[in-house]
Design a protein around this motif. Structure first.
Motif, short mmCIF file in Angstrom:
data_model
loop_
_atom_site.label_atom_id
_atom_site.label_comp_id
_atom_site.label_asym_id
_atom_site.label_seq_id
_atom_site.Cartn_x
_atom_site.Cartn_y
_atom_site.Cartn_z
N PRO B 230 0.79 -1.23 0.00
CA PRO B 230 0.00 0.00 0.00
C PRO B 230 0.82 1.28 0.00
CG PRO B 230 0.10 -0.89 2.20
CD PRO B 230 0.85 -1.84 1.34
N PHE B 231 2.14 1.20 -0.17
CA PHE B 231 2.95 2.41 -0.08
C PHE B 231 3.44 2.85 -1.45
CE2 PHE B 231 3.90 -0.14 3.83
CZ PHE B 231 2.97 0.50 4.60
N ASP B 232 2.64 2.65 -2.48
CA ASP B 232 3.09 3.03 -3.81
C ASP B 232 2.53 4.40 -4.21
OD1 ASP B 232 0.55 2.14 -3.92
OD2 ASP B 232 0.72 1.15 -5.84
N MET B 233 2.51 5.32 -3.24
CA MET B 233 1.97 6.64 -3.53
C MET B 233 2.76 7.34 -4.62
SD MET B 233 2.01 5.73 -0.26
CE MET B 233 3.12 6.63 0.76
N GLY B 234 4.05 7.05 -4.67
CA GLY B 234 4.92 7.74 -5.64
C GLY B 234 4.53 7.48 -7.07
N GLU B 235 4.21 6.24 -7.39
CA GLU B 235 3.81 5.97 -8.77
C GLU B 235 2.39 5.42 -8.83
OE1 GLU B 235 6.73 2.45 -7.88
OE2 GLU B 235 7.08 4.54 -8.26
N SER B 236 1.53 5.95 -7.95
CA SER B 236 0.16 5.44 -7.89
C SER B 236 -0.49 5.58 -9.26
CB SER B 236 -0.61 6.24 -6.86
OG SER B 236 -0.47 7.59 -7.13
N THR B 305 1.26 -10.59 -1.89
CA THR B 305 -0.10 -10.78 -1.40
C THR B 305 -0.64 -9.48 -0.82
OG1 THR B 305 0.68 -12.95 -0.80
CG2 THR B 305 -1.52 -12.38 -0.12
N VAL B 306 0.24 -8.79 -0.08
CA VAL B 306 -0.20 -7.50 0.45
C VAL B 306 -0.54 -6.56 -0.69
CG1 VAL B 306 0.55 -5.48 1.75
CG2 VAL B 306 1.10 -7.74 2.58
N TRP B 307 0.31 -6.56 -1.71
CA TRP B 307 0.07 -5.66 -2.85
C TRP B 307 -1.29 -5.95 -3.48
CZ3 TRP B 307 3.40 -5.50 -7.98
CH2 TRP B 307 2.92 -4.47 -8.79
N LEU B 308 -1.59 -7.24 -3.62
CA LEU B 308 -2.80 -7.59 -4.34
C LEU B 308 -4.07 -7.33 -3.55
CD1 LEU B 308 -1.55 -10.87 -5.92
CD2 LEU B 308 -2.12 -8.78 -7.09
N SER B 309 -3.95 -7.17 -2.25
CA SER B 309 -5.20 -7.16 -1.49
C SER B 309 -5.50 -5.84 -0.81
CB SER B 309 -5.20 -8.28 -0.46
OG SER B 309 -3.99 -8.30 0.23
N VAL B 310 -4.59 -4.91 -0.76
CA VAL B 310 -4.92 -3.68 -0.04
C VAL B 310 -4.92 -2.49 -0.99
CG1 VAL B 310 -4.04 -4.48 2.15
CG2 VAL B 310 -2.53 -3.27 0.62
N PRO B 311 -5.75 -1.49 -0.68
CA PRO B 311 -5.69 -0.26 -1.47
C PRO B 311 -4.50 0.60 -1.02
CG PRO B 311 -7.42 -0.09 0.14
CD PRO B 311 -6.85 -1.46 0.29
N ARG B 312 -4.30 1.63 -1.78
CA ARG B 312 -3.17 2.53 -1.53
C ARG B 312 -3.46 3.39 -0.31
NH1 ARG B 312 -3.76 4.54 -6.08
NH2 ARG B 312 -2.66 2.83 -7.03
N ILE B 313 -2.45 3.57 0.51
CA ILE B 313 -2.63 4.44 1.68
C ILE B 313 -2.40 5.88 1.22
CG2 ILE B 313 -0.26 4.43 2.49
CD1 ILE B 313 -1.40 3.95 5.29
N ARG B 314 -3.04 6.81 1.89
CA ARG B 314 -2.89 8.21 1.48
C ARG B 314 -1.57 8.74 1.99
NH1 ARG B 314 -8.05 11.41 3.18
NH2 ARG B 314 -6.55 12.31 4.60
#
Lengths: 376, 346, 152
Positions: B230-236, B305-314
């Motif tokens: 969920p920490f892909d804010m940089g290239e969301s 698995t975390v990537w596939l199941s959670v939305p991006r955090i703000r």
């Protein structure tokens, strides 16, 4: 102090054009956004990139031919669009559909509503960065589309109904398919629902974001799930029953939280209610003709209508209205479509003030935009 | 005997220095090939795994079971035109993907790999301060990303770079504090706690067991470092199109892509080295590399698995989390580590 | 009380109020005070000699519907944006496609079509055989050109 104020006044906002080619604008929405760092100060939606002027095309066509342009308005819920147009056209032409056709239409419209909401749920997940629920939603939607294919040979742009009834009767095989679907779908729906709401990050991204007050919603003529999520219990299916909705037993989901999450919950509850409607309707469906003999297929182009009719239906996006004006000719004089998404989109100017970019995307996701319908 | 020494022996007829220079050169080439193969394998694994989670089949057309899909994709990327935007800052725009890739390879060059049967140790760098070197090397990659964001003259790219900086600042302090705790614990057993090999071999029980909090903080930081959801804010992708790599295409984009997948592998390898005992395993010590690989792959799959199941955090929530939760927790972890170290020392 | 020219019931059973252009805003605000807060739809109809503008208003609490009609000979109608925010885009759409000028609208621009489009497509006298192309010049401004061929 004064200097600081002046500084703020002259501070330049970054102008960012999101769209029309952008991964999360659901088609060709262009949002002209003024940014102060990450905060959105002003949003101006610019639309029209998919404009085909369906109203004019319908004016140039016979009454029965216009149907396919309605299929292509809300292209993920074509059945609902057909119901909306035929409500108006049949009133104008005085050709009521027989009882059986009305029940079939209700079943199809509710299946279409489930399919449209599933598309929305999946796309909303993608907007927030959830990859997997999109596929779970689409697998379920594909089952509905398979039923549609069995009925009329087409997945999305069904063109199944026609003036005076439906194009083909439904047989036992289709009834079996629908029954199977209604049996297994509720469990799968709960699975999808849990994939969203049992996620803390999802909840924190949606709780308290994008609050739409009911008076603002009415001012902007917002309808459908968005209005119901703002705490106004209003559904055309109950307020002005069309087809056989008055003989069916269902509830209108309402939420008083007004935020993104409320809109999410309302749409999921609507799917559950739609399953309930389909389950009842498939049992109650009467025998009889599925087509009004007054509207013989070969004679359809000679149908003449006079007067003015405005018919409203509840499409997945909201109140879908068709205003038909006939002058006694074989073609309508004026066709006017009230597309719910357009009004729902206009409220983003109000909702998108002083939010973060991430929230703006989430808010525009909850509006449920389908550009075929916004631009027409 | 490790590979480096053997290569040096092979080149021994030349003088000592030349032999070692050649040995380092060949092992570096070997390493680049190794890293590429590992990445190709990881991307394949990830795509298959992702497809299974999402009720799909995944790549299955090119080669047996789609194994050559990545080759085909790589060829396609190499054959694509690399479009250069008009308003770019030329030099930074061109070297930014290289910096990301070089940073990745350098980090892989510093890691100790353990023994692998007759091949011997694959480790290249034998330094007394390799922990510091390693963290210096992984700090190179964000520079490339920021350069890419700023030099593209694209608003999405700049926003992505800004988010990346905000993110890095907020997680790197707790990350380094939890590493300090590790070094403290290792210093009770070894005289060179800053040497990665010594740090790993001093883990009689993996550090992750007494330092569960540190493991958590470090793993979260490493996922953020790899900018994975969920920490892909940089290239969301749904907000900023593609963040800093928006304007890149062709092989230049391929380097960012490799950097993305490589850094999750690197991060998992670092977590397994520092916290899970690295190449130490229950049975034969010859299979050290295999142990390391197994631990790494498990961690990578957890991250997937975390990537596939959670939305991006703000982004604001993440910065909050970094300063308000991760930092105090990592300081508590440091105190625990101190107490344990004293206990062991007594 | 506002003078209503004619009160009928339409084919679909809705109350239709016909009103002179001058009294339109007074009637709309009257209706709004009586609970018709939901302006559902604004439609322009080209009756060749005149333009008809139809307002569909809705009372959500009492579930009542009313249709307000007015006519204009000079393409000008007072804008309802001061009363209903939803009138903003509806009026822009009708201006765009029908060419009805809503006086007092704060931002009366085309909604769907490009700004440089020539003509209003929903008019009955709009020449469909003329194909328009919207081009962009070097400064980024739009201008329209016409296809010399037959069109479609």
């Amino acid at each position: 102090m004064i200097q600081e104020e002046q500084k703020n006044e002259h501070r330049e906002w970054t102008e960012l054009n999101m769209g029309p080619q952008h991964p999360s604008t659901h088609g060709v929405l262009r949002l002209k956004v003024k940014l102060d760092g990450e905060t959105v100060k002003e949003v101006e939606p610019i639309i029209g990139y998919l404009h085909r002027n369906a109203e004019k095309i319908c004016e140039l066509d016979y009454y029965c031919d216009s149907l396919i342009y309605f299929d292509r308005m809300d292209y993920v819920a074509a059945m609902n669009m057909e119901v909306g147009y035929l409500e108006a056209a049949e009133k104008l032409l005085n050709i009521p559909p027989p009882e059986r056709a009305q029940w079939i239409r209700v079943i199809m419209a509710e299946l279409g509503r489930i399919a449209a909401h599933l598309v929305w749920a999946g796309a909303f997940g993608l907007d927030l960065g959830m990859l997997s629920p999109f596929f779970y939603c689409f697998v379920q939607r594909e089952k509905i589309l398979r039923i549609f294919t069995e009925i009329c040979g087409s997945r999305q742009e069904t063109n199944y109904m026609s003036i005076g009834g439906v194009y083909q009767d439904i047989n036992e095989n289709i009834i079996y398919m629908i029954e199977e679907f209604t049996k297994e779908f509720p469990d799968k729906l709960e699975e999808i629902f849990n994939a969203f709401v049992k996620n803390d990050i999802f909840m924190s991204r949606n709780k308290g974001i994008g609050i739409l007050e009911p008076d603002v919603a009415i001012q902007y003529a917002v309808t459908g799930p968005m209005l119901r999520a703002s705490g106004i219990e209003y559904d055309v299916r109950k307020a002005e029953p069309y087809l056989v909705y008055d003989k069916l037993n269902f509830d209108i989901p309402v939420s008083y939280k007004k935020d993104n999450l409320a809109r999410f919950l309302v749409r999921f509850e609507e799917m559950r209610q739609s399953v309930r409607i389909v389950k009842q309707a498939i049992k109650k469906i009467p025998d009889g003709p599925y087509f009004n003999p007054k509207a013989k297929k070969s004679l359809m182009i000679r149908l003449r209508g006079e007067g003015e009719v405005y018919a409203r239906t509840e499409s997945p996006k909201g109140e879908f209205g068709v205003y038909l004006v006939g002058d006694g000719g074989v073609k309508p004089y004026r066709v006017r479509v009230r597309s719910p998404s357009l009004r729902n989109l206009s409220v983003i100017r109000h909702l998108g003030k002083d939010v973060l970019i991430a929230d703006l995307i989430a808010i525009s996701g909850t509006i449920d935009l389908v550009f075929g319908e916004v631009d027409r | 005997m490790d590979v480096l020494t053997r290569l040096a022996h092979f080149f021994a007829p030349l003088t000592h220095y030349v032999a070692y220079i050649l040995a380092y050169l060949f092992e570096s080439i070997f390493l680049v090939i190794f890293v590429t193969i590992v990445l190709v394998f990881m991307i394949y694994l990830f795509r298959k795994y992702m497809a299974r989670v999402q009720l799909r089949i995944g790549p299955n057309r090119v080669g047996k079971f789609g194994l050559l899909q990545l080759m085909a994709d790589g060829l396609k990327l190499a054959g694509k035109e690399s479009i250069l935007p008009k308003g770019r800052d030329d030099l930074p725009f061109r070297i930014a993907p290289l910096i990301v890739f070089i940073g990745l390879v350098m980090s892989f060059a510093i890691l100790p790999y353990g023994d692998f049967y007759w091949i011997g140790s694959l480790t290249i760098t034998h330094s007394n301060v390799s922990v510091i070197l390693l963290f210096a090397a992984i700090a190179i990659m964000p520079i490339g990303e920021i350069l890419a964001g700023v030099s593209s003259r694209n608003k999405y790219a700049i926003l992505g770079a800004l988010r990346g900086v905000a993110k890095d600042v907020s997680f790197e302090v707790p990350m380094m504090i939890s590493v300090i705790a590790l070094v403290m614990m290792a210093s009770a057993r070894t005289s060179e706690p800053l040497n990665l090999s010594d740090l790993v071999s001093s883990q009689i029980i993996p550090f992750g067991i007494p330092e569960v909090i540190g493991l958590l903080v470090f793993f979260i930081s490493m996922i953020a470092r790899a900018s994975y959801s969920p920490f892909d804010m940089g290239e969301s992708d749904s907000e900023l199109v593609s963040g800093h790599s928006t304007e890149y295409s062709g092989m230049r984009f391929g380097m960012f892509y490799m950097g993305l997948f490589g850094s999750i592998f690197l991060s998992s390898m670092m977590v397994s080295l520092l916290y899970l005992g690295g190449y130490n395993g229950p049975f034969s010590s010859d299979a050290g590399f295999v142990y390391l690989l197994i631990k790494t792959v498990v961690l990578v799959l957890i991250a997937f698995t975390v990537w596939l199941s959670v939305p991006r955090i703000r982004i604001d929530r993440f910065v909050n989390m970094g300063w308000k939760y991760l930092l105090p927790i990592s300081i508590i972890n440091l105190i625990i580590a101190g107490i344990i170290t004293l206990g062991v020392g007594l | 009380m506002v003078e209503v020219l004619e009160e009928t019931t339409g084919k679909d059973g809705r109350k239709v109020l016909k009103v002179a252009k001058e009294n339109l805003l007074a009637l709309l605000s009257d209706l709004k005070d009586n609970g018709f807060t939901h302006l559902s739809l604004i439609t322009g109809i080209d009756r060749k000699s005149k333009l008809e503008v139809v307002y569909h208003l809705h009372n959500l609490t009492k579930n009542e519907y009313v249709v307000v009609k007015t006519e204009t000979l000079d393409e000008r109608v007072p804008s309802a944006t001061g009363l209903f925010k939803s009138a903003d885009w509806d009026e822009r759409e009708q201006y765009d496609l029908m060419g009805i000028v809503f006086e007092g609208h704060p931002n009366l621009k085309r909604l769907f079509l490009p700004d440089s489009w020539v003509g209003h497509p929903l008019r009955k006298n709009y020449d469909l055989s003329k194909v328009q192309y919207i081009n962009m010049d070097e400064n980024g401004d739009d201008y329209a050109t016409f296809d010399p061929g037959d069109g479609w």
